[in-house]
Design a protein around this motif. Sequence first.
Motif, PDB file in Angstrom:
ATOM      1  N   ASP A 121     -39.881  18.033 -23.822  1.00  0.00           N
ATOM      2  CA  ASP A 121     -38.985  17.356 -24.571  1.00  0.00           C
ATOM      3  C   ASP A 121     -37.607  17.999 -24.727  1.00  0.00           C
ATOM      4  O   ASP A 121     -37.224  18.601 -25.811  1.00  0.00           O
ATOM      5  N   ILE A 122     -36.749  17.872 -23.819  1.00  0.00           N
ATOM      6  CA  ILE A 122     -35.175  18.423 -23.669  1.00  0.00           C
ATOM      7  C   ILE A 122     -34.215  17.658 -23.198  1.00  0.00           C
ATOM      8  O   ILE A 122     -34.925  16.449 -22.322  1.00  0.00           O
ATOM      9  N   ASP A 123     -33.195  17.699 -23.397  1.00  0.00           N
ATOM     10  CA  ASP A 123     -31.874  17.029 -22.897  1.00  0.00           C
ATOM     11  C   ASP A 123     -32.145  17.210 -21.330  1.00  0.00           C
ATOM     12  O   ASP A 123     -32.043  18.277 -20.765  1.00  0.00           O
ATOM     13  N   PRO A 124     -31.980  16.215 -20.544  1.00  0.00           N
ATOM     14  CA  PRO A 124     -32.164  16.468 -19.239  1.00  0.00           C
ATOM     15  C   PRO A 124     -30.783  16.774 -18.576  1.00  0.00           C
ATOM     16  O   PRO A 124     -29.827  16.472 -18.987  1.00  0.00           O
ATOM     17  N   THR A 125     -30.775  17.424 -17.429  1.00  0.00           N
ATOM     18  CA  THR A 125     -29.698  17.591 -16.745  1.00  0.00           C
ATOM     19  C   THR A 125     -29.308  16.541 -15.694  1.00  0.00           C
ATOM     20  O   THR A 125     -30.192  15.934 -15.122  1.00  0.00           O
ATOM     21  N   VAL A 126     -27.910  15.940 -15.758  1.00  0.00           N
ATOM     22  CA  VAL A 126     -27.724  14.888 -15.037  1.00  0.00           C
ATOM     23  C   VAL A 126     -27.554  15.353 -13.627  1.00  0.00           C
ATOM     24  O   VAL A 126     -26.755  16.075 -13.316  1.00  0.00           O
ATOM     25  N   ILE A 127     -27.979  14.369 -12.556  1.00  0.00           N
ATOM     26  CA  ILE A 127     -27.799  14.711 -11.072  1.00  0.00           C
ATOM     27  C   ILE A 127     -27.051  13.190 -10.805  1.00  0.00           C
ATOM     28  O   ILE A 127     -27.502  12.507 -10.750  1.00  0.00           O
ATOM     29  N   TYR A 128     -25.928  13.674  -9.888  1.00  0.00           N
ATOM     30  CA  TYR A 128     -25.384  12.446  -9.305  1.00  0.00           C
ATOM     31  C   TYR A 128     -25.599  12.637  -7.590  1.00  0.00           C
ATOM     32  O   TYR A 128     -25.328  13.642  -7.273  1.00  0.00           O
ATOM     33  N   LEU A 129     -26.020  11.355  -7.221  1.00  0.00           N
ATOM     34  CA  LEU A 129     -26.109  11.375  -5.919  1.00  0.00           C
ATOM     35  C   LEU A 129     -26.032  10.106  -5.288  1.00  0.00           C
ATOM     36  O   LEU A 129     -26.028   9.086  -5.954  1.00  0.00           O
ATOM     37  N   THR A 130     -25.895   9.853  -3.894  1.00  0.00           N
ATOM     38  CA  THR A 130     -26.100   8.667  -3.465  1.00  0.00           C
ATOM     39  C   THR A 130     -27.688   8.101  -3.249  1.00  0.00           C
ATOM     40  O   THR A 130     -28.509   8.601  -3.622  1.00  0.00           O
ATOM     41  N   GLN A 131     -27.863   6.664  -3.284  1.00  0.00           N
ATOM     42  CA  GLN A 131     -29.135   6.086  -3.298  1.00  0.00           C
ATOM     43  C   GLN A 131     -29.944   6.768  -1.990  1.00  0.00           C
ATOM     44  O   GLN A 131     -31.131   6.985  -2.251  1.00  0.00           O
ATOM     45  N   TYR A 132     -29.168   6.922  -1.043  1.00  0.00           N
ATOM     46  CA  TYR A 132     -29.754   7.467   0.200  1.00  0.00           C
ATOM     47  C   TYR A 132     -30.315   8.865  -0.125  1.00  0.00           C
ATOM     48  O   TYR A 132     -31.566   9.360   0.278  1.00  0.00           O
ATOM     49  N   ALA A 133     -29.654   9.773  -0.856  1.00  0.00           N
ATOM     50  CA  ALA A 133     -30.010  10.968  -1.352  1.00  0.00           C
ATOM     51  C   ALA A 133     -31.169  10.917  -2.264  1.00  0.00           C
ATOM     52  O   ALA A 133     -32.170  11.555  -2.060  1.00  0.00           O
ATOM     53  N   MET A 134     -30.976   9.850  -3.132  1.00  0.00           N
ATOM     54  CA  MET A 134     -32.153   9.874  -4.151  1.00  0.00           C
ATOM     55  C   MET A 134     -33.415   9.461  -3.529  1.00  0.00           C
ATOM     56  O   MET A 134     -34.499  10.044  -3.805  1.00  0.00           O
ATOM     57  N   ASP A 135     -33.560   8.730  -2.580  1.00  0.00           N
ATOM     58  CA  ASP A 135     -34.780   8.158  -1.729  1.00  0.00           C
ATOM     59  C   ASP A 135     -35.307   9.322  -1.122  1.00  0.00           C
ATOM     60  O   ASP A 135     -36.739   9.488  -1.144  1.00  0.00           O
ATOM     61  N   SER A 136     -34.496  10.440  -0.496  1.00  0.00           N
ATOM     62  CA  SER A 136     -35.087  11.365   0.180  1.00  0.00           C
ATOM     63  C   SER A 136     -35.545  12.522  -0.957  1.00  0.00           C
ATOM     64  O   SER A 136     -36.788  13.060  -0.828  1.00  0.00           O
ATOM     65  N   VAL A 137     -34.911  12.475  -1.996  1.00  0.00           N
ATOM     66  CA  VAL A 137     -35.170  13.439  -2.882  1.00  0.00           C
ATOM     67  C   VAL A 137     -36.635  13.048  -3.588  1.00  0.00           C
ATOM     68  O   VAL A 137     -37.270  13.817  -3.879  1.00  0.00           O
ATOM     69  N   ALA A 138     -36.817  11.603  -3.802  1.00  0.00           N
ATOM     70  CA  ALA A 138     -37.913  11.171  -4.429  1.00  0.00           C
ATOM     71  C   ALA A 138     -39.174  11.631  -3.463  1.00  0.00           C
ATOM     72  O   ALA A 138     -40.078  11.760  -3.988  1.00  0.00           O
ATOM     73  N   SER A 139     -38.984  11.642  -2.242  1.00  0.00           N
ATOM     74  CA  SER A 139     -40.195  11.675  -1.220  1.00  0.00           C
ATOM     75  C   SER A 139     -40.494  13.175  -1.238  1.00  0.00           C
ATOM     76  O   SER A 139     -41.714  13.597  -1.058  1.00  0.00           O
ATOM     77  N   LYS A 140     -39.359  14.052  -1.355  1.00  0.00           N
ATOM     78  CA  LYS A 140     -39.774  15.567  -1.298  1.00  0.00           C
ATOM     79  C   LYS A 140     -40.049  16.030  -2.503  1.00  0.00           C
ATOM     80  O   LYS A 140     -40.930  16.996  -2.650  1.00  0.00           O
ATOM     81  N   PHE A 141     -39.473  15.613  -3.586  1.00  0.00           N
ATOM     82  CA  PHE A 141     -39.995  16.019  -4.986  1.00  0.00           C
ATOM     83  C   PHE A 141     -40.457  14.946  -5.996  1.00  0.00           C
ATOM     84  O   PHE A 141     -39.756  14.837  -7.082  1.00  0.00           O
ATOM     85  N   PRO A 142     -41.356  14.391  -5.637  1.00  0.00           N
ATOM     86  CA  PRO A 142     -41.749  13.239  -6.693  1.00  0.00           C
ATOM     87  C   PRO A 142     -42.097  13.602  -7.807  1.00  0.00           C
ATOM     88  O   PRO A 142     -41.739  12.760  -9.126  1.00  0.00           O
ATOM     89  N   TYR A 143     -42.478  14.668  -8.250  1.00  0.00           N
ATOM     90  CA  TYR A 143     -42.933  15.363  -9.710  1.00  0.00           C
ATOM     91  C   TYR A 143     -41.478  15.319 -10.422  1.00  0.00           C
ATOM     92  O   TYR A 143     -41.490  15.495 -11.749  1.00  0.00           O
ATOM     93  N   LEU A 144     -40.292  15.398  -9.735  1.00  0.00           N
ATOM     94  CA  LEU A 144     -38.947  15.584 -10.481  1.00  0.00           C
ATOM     95  C   LEU A 144     -38.330  14.047 -10.732  1.00  0.00           C
ATOM     96  O   LEU A 144     -37.417  14.134 -11.633  1.00  0.00           O
ATOM     97  N   VAL A 145     -38.822  13.107 -10.063  1.00  0.00           N
ATOM     98  CA  VAL A 145     -38.346  11.909 -10.259  1.00  0.00           C
ATOM     99  C   VAL A 145     -39.162  10.841 -11.131  1.00  0.00           C
ATOM    100  O   VAL A 145     -38.703  10.372 -12.075  1.00  0.00           O
ATOM    101  N   TRP A 146     -40.479  11.048 -10.964  1.00  0.00           N
ATOM    102  CA  TRP A 146     -41.564  10.106 -11.683  1.00  0.00           C
ATOM    103  C   TRP A 146     -42.079  10.903 -12.842  1.00  0.00           C
ATOM    104  O   TRP A 146     -42.989  11.661 -12.286  1.00  0.00           O
ATOM    105  N   LYS A 147     -41.761  10.728 -13.831  1.00  0.00           N
ATOM    106  CA  LYS A 147     -42.318  11.485 -14.841  1.00  0.00           C
ATOM    107  C   LYS A 147     -43.573  11.055 -15.716  1.00  0.00           C
ATOM    108  O   LYS A 147     -44.150  11.517 -16.587  1.00  0.00           O
ATOM    109  N   LYS A 148     -44.175   9.733 -15.390  1.00  0.00           N
ATOM    110  CA  LYS A 148     -44.977   9.257 -16.065  1.00  0.00           C
ATOM    111  C   LYS A 148     -46.419  10.055 -15.664  1.00  0.00           C
ATOM    112  O   LYS A 148     -46.793   9.969 -14.641  1.00  0.00           O
ATOM    113  N   LEU A 149     -46.966  10.291 -16.749  1.00  0.00           N
ATOM    114  CA  LEU A 149     -48.321  11.197 -16.554  1.00  0.00           C
ATOM    115  C   LEU A 149     -49.328  10.437 -16.423  1.00  0.00           C
ATOM    116  O   LEU A 149     -49.285   9.188 -16.963  1.00  0.00           O
ATOM    117  N   ARG A 150     -50.410  10.354 -15.421  1.00  0.00           N
ATOM    118  CA  ARG A 150     -51.733   9.745 -15.339  1.00  0.00           C
ATOM    119  C   ARG A 150     -52.264  10.286 -16.450  1.00  0.00           C
ATOM    120  O   ARG A 150     -52.393  11.160 -16.884  1.00  0.00           O
TER     121      ARG A 150
END
Length: 191
Positions: A44-73
């Motif tokens: 429960d902290i203020d997040p660090t803002v990351i600026y990137l292109t959509q192409y980079a975002m798609d790649s980061v989401a596949s490499k680090f899904p736990y940094l992108v998708w925060k909803k707990l199962r």
Amino acid sequence: MVLESKGRTLEEIQASIVLTHEHADAVLGLDDIRVVQPHSPTNDIDPTVIYLTQYAMDSVASKFPYLVWKKLREGQEVRQVAQLDWRIIEDDYDKPFVASGLKFVPLPVMHGEDYICLGFLFGEKSKVAYISDVPRFPSNTEYVISKSGSGQLDLLIMDCLYKKGSHNVHLCLPQVCSKFFQKLGCPEKKT
């Protein structure tokens, strides 16, 4: 990383990160951002803002899904991970954005023959261009950072892989000195 001081203590400094592309040299440290963020067992902290292109975002989401998708199962425990606020930017010099109070102009550059990454132009009083991972500039980017485009740069920070020789997807010192400084209208300094 871009820092904006909101006060006099370390806790009052607001940081954001501007990514040039999604290769390992640019993104593998994202997981370690948690080390410089305040500790919170519930994240429960203020997040660090990351600026990137959509192409980079798609790649980061596949490499680090736990940094992108925060909803707990259901039943999943909270674990401390970097809290990040992803902001998509366009790779178009006509679409500047503001990070930590500083205006950035994206500069599309070629990282090889078929891959575009970004450099950035920033600064109001002093013009600074930061360009990494590039063997050549598209003509529109070259114009933007030239004397006739945005005016004389005060500082040009460029990737330079080797002191001698050449490389196919990075500049080396001979190419930087002979090719790009002359093209950009940088004064030649004799030593």
